[in-house]
Scaffold this motif. Structure first.
Motif, PDB file in Angstrom:
ATOM      1  N   HIS A 136      15.692  34.600  65.218  1.00 47.38           N
ATOM      2  CA  HIS A 136      14.797  33.826  66.170  1.00 47.38           C
ATOM      3  C   HIS A 136      13.602  34.611  66.508  1.00 47.38           C
ATOM      4  O   HIS A 136      13.492  35.622  67.098  1.00 47.38           O
ATOM      5  CB  HIS A 136      15.479  32.877  67.074  1.00 47.38           C
ATOM      6  N   GLN A 157      12.511  31.630  61.767  1.00 50.03           N
ATOM      7  CA  GLN A 157      13.055  30.845  62.522  1.00 50.03           C
ATOM      8  C   GLN A 157      12.155  30.965  63.854  1.00 50.03           C
ATOM      9  O   GLN A 157      11.951  32.270  64.491  1.00 50.03           O
ATOM     10  CB  GLN A 157      14.448  31.054  63.049  1.00 50.03           C
ATOM     11  N   ARG A 184      33.907  31.859  55.118  1.00 48.86           N
ATOM     12  CA  ARG A 184      34.285  33.200  55.122  1.00 48.86           C
ATOM     13  C   ARG A 184      35.079  33.288  53.591  1.00 48.86           C
ATOM     14  O   ARG A 184      34.858  34.484  52.880  1.00 48.86           O
ATOM     15  CB  ARG A 184      35.592  33.654  55.937  1.00 48.86           C
ATOM     16  N   HIS A 241      13.908  25.959  65.616  1.00 47.65           N
ATOM     17  CA  HIS A 241      15.294  26.261  66.379  1.00 47.65           C
ATOM     18  C   HIS A 241      15.675  25.133  67.278  1.00 47.65           C
ATOM     19  O   HIS A 241      14.863  25.128  68.442  1.00 47.65           O
ATOM     20  CB  HIS A 241      15.448  27.330  67.020  1.00 47.65           C
ATOM     21  N   CYS A 245      26.342  33.952  58.777  1.00 40.72           N
ATOM     22  CA  CYS A 245      25.672  35.048  59.896  1.00 40.72           C
ATOM     23  C   CYS A 245      26.554  36.068  59.682  1.00 40.72           C
ATOM     24  O   CYS A 245      26.337  37.295  59.174  1.00 40.72           O
ATOM     25  CB  CYS A 245      25.336  34.473  61.214  1.00 40.72           C
ATOM     26  N   ARG A 246      27.520  36.167  60.275  1.00 43.33           N
ATOM     27  CA  ARG A 246      28.375  37.408  60.295  1.00 43.33           C
ATOM     28  C   ARG A 246      28.969  37.959  59.226  1.00 43.33           C
ATOM     29  O   ARG A 246      28.687  39.275  58.959  1.00 43.33           O
ATOM     30  CB  ARG A 246      29.619  36.901  61.387  1.00 43.33           C
ATOM     31  N   SER A 270      22.024  32.587  57.773  1.00 41.52           N
ATOM     32  CA  SER A 270      21.557  31.866  58.793  1.00 41.52           C
ATOM     33  C   SER A 270      21.067  32.851  60.054  1.00 41.52           C
ATOM     34  O   SER A 270      21.247  33.945  59.949  1.00 41.52           O
ATOM     35  CB  SER A 270      22.918  31.229  59.434  1.00 41.52           C
ATOM     36  N   ALA A 271      19.928  32.101  60.706  1.00 39.61           N
ATOM     37  CA  ALA A 271      19.149  33.170  61.545  1.00 39.61           C
ATOM     38  C   ALA A 271      20.159  34.057  62.293  1.00 39.61           C
ATOM     39  O   ALA A 271      21.075  33.586  63.018  1.00 39.61           O
ATOM     40  CB  ALA A 271      18.370  32.232  62.263  1.00 39.61           C
ATOM     41  N   GLY A 321      31.563  29.576  60.350  1.00 42.00           N
ATOM     42  CA  GLY A 321      32.987  30.355  59.940  1.00 42.00           C
ATOM     43  C   GLY A 321      32.931  30.194  58.530  1.00 42.00           C
ATOM     44  O   GLY A 321      34.412  30.017  57.849  1.00 42.00           O
ATOM     45  N   TYR A 381      33.892  25.420  60.759  1.00 40.31           N
ATOM     46  CA  TYR A 381      34.271  24.827  62.143  1.00 40.31           C
ATOM     47  C   TYR A 381      33.590  23.572  62.575  1.00 40.31           C
ATOM     48  O   TYR A 381      33.804  22.873  63.357  1.00 40.31           O
ATOM     49  CB  TYR A 381      34.827  25.679  63.113  1.00 40.31           C
ATOM     50  N   TRP A 408      27.202  42.128  67.974  1.00 36.36           N
ATOM     51  CA  TRP A 408      25.857  42.020  69.019  1.00 36.36           C
ATOM     52  C   TRP A 408      25.511  43.371  69.456  1.00 36.36           C
ATOM     53  O   TRP A 408      26.224  44.250  69.609  1.00 36.36           O
ATOM     54  CB  TRP A 408      26.398  41.085  70.167  1.00 36.36           C
ATOM     55  N   LYS A 410      17.130  23.903  62.749  1.00 38.79           N
ATOM     56  CA  LYS A 410      18.732  24.007  63.083  1.00 38.79           C
ATOM     57  C   LYS A 410      18.838  22.985  64.365  1.00 38.79           C
ATOM     58  O   LYS A 410      18.387  23.263  65.349  1.00 38.79           O
ATOM     59  CB  LYS A 410      18.719  25.493  63.375  1.00 38.79           C
ATOM     60  N   ALA A 438      19.441  37.082  65.331  1.00 43.23           N
ATOM     61  CA  ALA A 438      18.841  38.049  65.923  1.00 43.23           C
ATOM     62  C   ALA A 438      18.995  39.465  65.640  1.00 43.23           C
ATOM     63  O   ALA A 438      20.009  39.752  66.065  1.00 43.23           O
ATOM     64  CB  ALA A 438      18.674  37.653  67.556  1.00 43.23           C
ATOM     65  N   ASN A 471      29.066  28.305  69.199  1.00 42.90           N
ATOM     66  CA  ASN A 471      28.637  28.172  68.016  1.00 42.90           C
ATOM     67  C   ASN A 471      29.133  29.464  67.358  1.00 42.90           C
ATOM     68  O   ASN A 471      28.723  29.454  65.924  1.00 42.90           O
ATOM     69  CB  ASN A 471      26.954  27.923  67.805  1.00 42.90           C
TER      70      ASN A 471
HETATM   71  C1  FMN Z   1      24.582  38.870  66.351  1.00 43.18           C
HETATM   72  C2  FMN Z   1      24.219  37.318  66.001  1.00 43.18           C
HETATM   73  C3  FMN Z   1      22.776  36.954  66.262  1.00 43.18           C
HETATM   74  C4  FMN Z   1      22.135  35.498  66.214  1.00 43.18           C
HETATM   75  N1  FMN Z   1      21.054  34.921  66.355  1.00 43.18           N
HETATM   76  C5  FMN Z   1      20.868  33.787  66.003  1.00 43.18           C
HETATM   77  C6  FMN Z   1      19.390  33.419  65.838  1.00 43.18           C
HETATM   78  O1  FMN Z   1      18.640  34.168  66.103  1.00 43.18           O
HETATM   79  N2  FMN Z   1      19.230  31.933  65.911  1.00 43.18           N
HETATM   80  C7  FMN Z   1      20.279  31.160  65.760  1.00 43.18           C
HETATM   81  O2  FMN Z   1      19.878  30.038  65.253  1.00 43.18           O
HETATM   82  N3  FMN Z   1      21.688  31.639  65.681  1.00 43.18           N
HETATM   83  C8  FMN Z   1      21.972  32.925  65.802  1.00 43.18           C
HETATM   84  N4  FMN Z   1      23.400  33.129  65.594  1.00 43.18           N
HETATM   85  C9  FMN Z   1      24.261  32.300  65.264  1.00 43.18           C
HETATM   86  C10 FMN Z   1      24.328  32.282  63.722  1.00 43.18           C
HETATM   87  O3  FMN Z   1      23.216  31.960  63.083  1.00 43.18           O
HETATM   88  C11 FMN Z   1      25.450  31.373  63.139  1.00 43.18           C
HETATM   89  O4  FMN Z   1      25.222  29.974  63.716  1.00 43.18           O
HETATM   90  C12 FMN Z   1      26.955  31.570  63.770  1.00 43.18           C
HETATM   91  O5  FMN Z   1      26.895  33.092  63.895  1.00 43.18           O
HETATM   92  C13 FMN Z   1      28.092  31.127  63.131  1.00 43.18           C
HETATM   93  O6  FMN Z   1      27.996  31.417  61.625  1.00 43.18           O
HETATM   94  P1  FMN Z   1      28.949  32.550  61.252  1.00 43.18           P
HETATM   95  O7  FMN Z   1      30.503  32.145  61.513  1.00 43.18           O
HETATM   96  O8  FMN Z   1      28.758  32.750  59.751  1.00 43.18           O
HETATM   97  O9  FMN Z   1      28.801  33.912  61.913  1.00 43.18           O
HETATM   98  C14 FMN Z   1      23.442  34.663  65.728  1.00 43.18           C
HETATM   99  C15 FMN Z   1      24.896  35.134  65.654  1.00 43.18           C
HETATM  100  C16 FMN Z   1      25.204  36.294  65.888  1.00 43.18           C
HETATM  101  C17 FMN Z   1      26.532  36.889  65.701  1.00 43.18           C
END
Ligand code: FMN
Length: 365
Positions: free
Chosen positions: A58, A100, A299, A166, A319-320, A22-23, A297, A276, A349, A219, A25, A263
């Motif tokens: 993004h 994105q 995992r 986005h 993402c994470r 997932s995107a 979420g 979630y 972050w 998205k 930043a 989110n």
């Molecule tokens: C460090 C960081 C940067 C993120 N940057 C973006 C982004 O650029 N574009 C976006 O749509 N979501 C962004 N997100 C949200 C994630 O894509 C994702 O929707 C969210 O972290 C939940 O997924 P996860 O539980 O797998 O982390 C970011 C999240 C984190 C933690």
């Protein structure tokens, strides 16, 4: 039967497995949005790590749309060499790349801009607003639609395999969709159809630039989580409308900002807390035939397989866990692990300039 490592097509793109990055930043661009060399090893590791499709962080489509320091830019042709190198890095390592594209709207970077503009003038009295903003003029709205279209054209030119628009997390398109943020009374606000118009016009303009066969998805924030905001029912209506807009897939998320429905939830300690936004996927699948990517979420292998087997989503977006370990997909595939080492503490972050995203939690993969 395991579905996680079976291929799946959306539009004209066949993704070798169901795992999407997932995107995210990266905070690895200079003050003009040009990529710095730090970003390339990050994406090489992601592609080598086995995610089927890698969505970039993004990228801002217009100089005024930068949402935070060190964000990647895609607003001008002279940014193309860096973007092409990014797509190439992912391809060389065997991955597929999506760009994105985004505009901050009222969430643009306060350090870079004296003012913020979005669908309506809002003040910080709103729980999801961090500074006062003014309303965009109809002419500015047209300029921004074209900015998304040109950004998508650049992404294709740079060699990306797909573009993701986005439309979540309280940025410009999400602001237009939201009845809490969009209080216009012209053709760009008010009714459901009018709030949807900006996204629809962006999709049409982007499609006209990239052509009918180029993989294009969004998205979508299906629910704002603030008073008078977008409800899940509204969100499902939007998903229903996306089908007819010429998109090839939708990734589902939610939250316009503020504390109520974030989110990026913390503390995903057990399987019950994973996936979630699963309810969003169920609602989306009931109204649309578009392939669904679900984020939020994931995992553990068991939850991913369960969601795929139930047909609730076609792709699992993360993402994470991939900040924690870019090789997590390969480790799932080989059986080396069944669960991410990510503890969802949100220490990834960047806090300082030049730091970039990184997992800073005590338990690392
Ligand atoms: C460090 C960081 C940067 C993120 N940057 C973006 C982004 O650029 N574009 C976006 O749509 N979501 C962004 N997100 C949200 C994630 O894509 C994702 O929707 C969210 O972290 C939940 O997924 P996860 O539980 O797998 O982390 C970011 C999240 C984190 C933690």
């Amino acid at each position: 039967m395991s579905l996680l490592f079976t291929p799946q097509t959306f539009g004209t793109l066949t993704v070798p497995n169901r795992i999407v990055r997932s995107a995210t930043a990266e905070r690895m661009a200079d003050d003009q949005g040009r990529l710095t060399k730090k970003i390339f090893p990050l994406y090489r590791r992601l592609a080598e790590g086995g995610a089927g499709l890698i969505i970039s962080g993004h990228m801002y489509v217009h100089p005024d749309g930068k949402a935070h320091p060190e964000m990647t830019g895609i607003y001008a042709d002279d940014l193309l060499p860096g973007l092409a190198k990014l797509a190439d890095t992912i391809h060389q390592a065997g991955g597929l790349a999506a760009a994105q594209i985004n505009h901050g709207g009222i969430k643009n970077d306060a350090e870079s801009f004296p003012e913020a503009a979005g669908p309506s003038a809002l003040t910080t009295e709103e729980p999801f607003v961090s500074r006062d903003s003014r309303a965009l003029t109809p002419e500015e709205i047209e300029t921004l639609i074209d900015a998304y279209a040109q950004a998508a054209r650049r992404a294709k030119q740079a060699g990306f395999d797909a573009v993701q628009i986005h439309a979540a997390h309280g940025y410009l398109i999400s602001q237009f969709l939201s009845p809490a943020a969009n209080r216009r009374s012209d053709e760009w606000g008010g009714s459901f159809e009018n709030r949807l118009r900006f996204l629809h016009e962006v999709v049409k303009a982007v499609r006209a630039q990239v052509g009918p066969d180029f993989p294009l998805f969004t998205k979508l924030g299906m629910m704002d989580g603030v008073e008078n905001g977008l409800t899940l029912e509204d969100g499902a209506r939007i998903v229903g409308a996306l089908d007819k807009m010429g998109l090839d897939a939708v990734e589902l998320s939610g939250g316009i900002g503020g504390e109520m429905l974030t989110n990026v939830k913390k503390g995903i300690r057990n399987e019950e807390r994973e996936a979630y936004f699963i309810e969003f996927a169920r609602k989306a699948k009931a109204v649309s035939r578009l392939p669904v990517m679900l984020v939020g979420g994931f995992r553990s292998r068991a939850v991913m397989e369960q969601v795929l087997a139930a047909g609730e989503a076609d792709f699992i977006s993360m993402c994470r866990p991939l900040i924690n370990d870019p090789a997590f997909p390969n480790k799932l595939k080989s059986g080396e692990t069944d669960k991410s080492g990510c503890i969802s503490a949100n220490n990834c972050w960047a806090r300082e300039m030049g730091e970039g995203i990184a997992c800073k939690c005590p338990i690392k993969a």
